[in-house]
Motif scaffolding. Structure first.
Motif, mmCIF file in Angstrom:
data_model
loop_
_atom_site.group_PDB
_atom_site.id
_atom_site.type_symbol
_atom_site.label_atom_id
_atom_site.label_comp_id
_atom_site.label_asym_id
_atom_site.label_seq_id
_atom_site.Cartn_x
_atom_site.Cartn_y
_atom_site.Cartn_z
ATOM 1 N N ARG A 79 0.835 -1.441 0.046
ATOM 2 C CA ARG A 79 0.026 -0.210 0.014
ATOM 3 C C ARG A 79 0.930 1.296 0.013
ATOM 4 N N PRO A 80 0.562 2.233 -0.783
ATOM 5 C CA PRO A 80 1.295 3.564 -0.589
ATOM 6 C C PRO A 80 1.637 3.965 0.855
ATOM 7 N N ALA A 81 2.268 4.904 0.750
ATOM 8 C CA ALA A 81 2.309 5.698 2.193
ATOM 9 C C ALA A 81 2.488 7.177 1.581
ATOM 10 N N ILE A 82 2.311 8.009 2.493
ATOM 11 C CA ILE A 82 2.519 9.439 2.364
ATOM 12 C C ILE A 82 3.680 9.964 3.429
ATOM 13 N N TYR A 83 4.672 10.814 2.832
ATOM 14 C CA TYR A 83 5.933 11.350 3.611
ATOM 15 C C TYR A 83 5.362 12.769 3.716
ATOM 16 N N MET A 84 5.288 13.274 4.749
ATOM 17 C CA MET A 84 5.041 14.821 4.961
ATOM 18 C C MET A 84 6.373 15.273 5.115
ATOM 19 N N LYS A 85 6.853 16.372 4.395
ATOM 20 C CA LYS A 85 7.943 17.102 4.012
ATOM 21 C C LYS A 85 8.048 18.309 5.076
ATOM 22 N N GLU A 86 6.882 18.890 5.149
ATOM 23 C CA GLU A 86 6.734 20.346 5.701
ATOM 24 C C GLU A 86 5.420 20.777 6.181
ATOM 25 N N LEU A 87 5.413 21.290 7.201
ATOM 26 C CA LEU A 87 4.124 21.476 7.925
ATOM 27 C C LEU A 87 4.532 22.987 8.653
ATOM 28 N N TYR A 88 3.967 24.142 8.197
ATOM 29 C CA TYR A 88 4.316 25.290 8.623
ATOM 30 C C TYR A 88 2.867 26.196 8.650
ATOM 31 N N VAL A 89 2.724 27.085 9.825
ATOM 32 C CA VAL A 89 1.730 27.922 9.904
ATOM 33 C C VAL A 89 2.497 29.099 10.321
ATOM 34 N N ASP A 90 1.959 30.307 9.536
ATOM 35 C CA ASP A 90 2.337 31.597 9.862
ATOM 36 C C ASP A 90 2.342 31.845 11.519
ATOM 37 N N ALA A 91 3.252 32.501 11.990
ATOM 38 C CA ALA A 91 3.374 32.803 13.442
ATOM 39 C C ALA A 91 2.100 33.453 13.898
ATOM 40 N N ARG A 92 1.688 34.411 13.189
ATOM 41 C CA ARG A 92 0.633 35.254 13.633
ATOM 42 C C ARG A 92 -0.677 34.460 13.650
ATOM 43 N N TYR A 93 -0.707 33.136 12.768
ATOM 44 C CA TYR A 93 -1.859 32.374 12.900
ATOM 45 C C TYR A 93 -1.840 31.225 13.875
ATOM 46 N N ARG A 94 -0.858 31.067 14.556
ATOM 47 C CA ARG A 94 -0.733 29.772 15.492
ATOM 48 C C ARG A 94 -1.661 29.833 16.623
ATOM 49 N N GLY A 95 -2.145 28.996 17.140
ATOM 50 C CA GLY A 95 -3.207 28.640 18.095
ATOM 51 C C GLY A 95 -4.519 28.434 17.756
ATOM 52 N N GLN A 96 -4.762 28.457 16.527
ATOM 53 C CA GLN A 96 -6.066 28.479 16.091
ATOM 54 C C GLN A 96 -6.376 27.050 15.301
ATOM 55 N N LYS A 97 -5.809 26.214 15.657
ATOM 56 C CA LYS A 97 -5.809 24.756 15.268
ATOM 57 C C LYS A 97 -5.862 24.493 13.545
ATOM 58 N N ILE A 98 -4.820 25.486 12.982
ATOM 59 C CA ILE A 98 -4.784 25.638 11.522
ATOM 60 C C ILE A 98 -3.777 24.269 11.207
ATOM 61 N N GLY A 99 -2.778 23.977 11.980
ATOM 62 C CA GLY A 99 -1.857 22.786 11.742
ATOM 63 C C GLY A 99 -2.692 21.569 11.959
ATOM 64 N N GLU A 100 -3.556 21.571 12.806
ATOM 65 C CA GLU A 100 -4.481 20.319 13.021
ATOM 66 C C GLU A 100 -5.352 20.144 11.752
ATOM 67 N N GLN A 101 -6.012 21.260 11.274
ATOM 68 C CA GLN A 101 -6.833 21.161 10.223
ATOM 69 C C GLN A 101 -6.125 20.474 9.073
ATOM 70 N N LEU A 102 -4.943 21.188 8.948
ATOM 71 C CA LEU A 102 -4.145 20.722 7.717
ATOM 72 C C LEU A 102 -3.427 19.273 7.630
#
Length: 151
Positions: A79-102
């Motif tokens: 089965r294929p897999a996914i490799y996540m290379k980068e996850l980044y949220v602009d510092a002004r938008y952190r703490g709003q669960k955007i990383g979790e949504q991504l």
């Protein structure tokens, strides 16, 4: 403010690139950062298949978060897999669960493509990142050591 999570399109290349550069600064590899908006456009949207895929978080017309990934088509689990290379949220938008949504959008992509795993690495000094991934239910894999061979 209404954050929209969606797959990146070619016109996002110029808007995603500053986040890639900010990540290079954050992760301390800016001296070797060689990506340009043109490379993002060519590698992500003009190649078939693309070198990478990207999910973005958008606030009106501004890209405020990104998740870059690619597929590992051949695995021992057949089965294929996914490799996540980068996850980044602009510092002004952190703490709003955007990383979790991504991350949840990536998980849905993995399910749609019949992937068995999502893999990634995190720097040991990035305590906030480690805590974030553990909060999502991710497990640290201590079975393998990472190696690299610079050419």
């Amino acid at each position: 403010m209404s954050i929209k999570i969606r797959k990146a399109v070619e016109d996002d290349s110029v808007k995603v690139w500053p986040l890639m550069k900010e990540l290079a600064i954050f992760e301390k590899y800016i001296e070797s950062f060689a990506i340009t908006p043109e490379i993002v456009r060519e590698s992500g949207f003009h190649k078939n298949p693309p070198d990478f895929y990207c999910i973005v978080a958008e606030d009106e017309d501004k890209i405020v978060g990104m998740l870059v990934y690619y597929f590992l088509p051949y695995t021992a689990q057949n089965r294929p897999a996914i490799y996540m290379k980068e996850l980044y949220v602009d510092a002004r938008y952190r703490g709003q669960k955007i990383g979790e949504q991504l991350m949840h959008a990536l998980r849905e992509e993995a399910k749609q493509k019949n992937c068995g795993q999502i893999k990634w690495t995190v720097a040991p000094w990035n305590k906030a990142g480690i805590k974030f991934y553990e909060r999502l239910g991710a497990n640290e894999n201590r079975d393998w050591l990472n190696y690299e061979w610079n050419i």
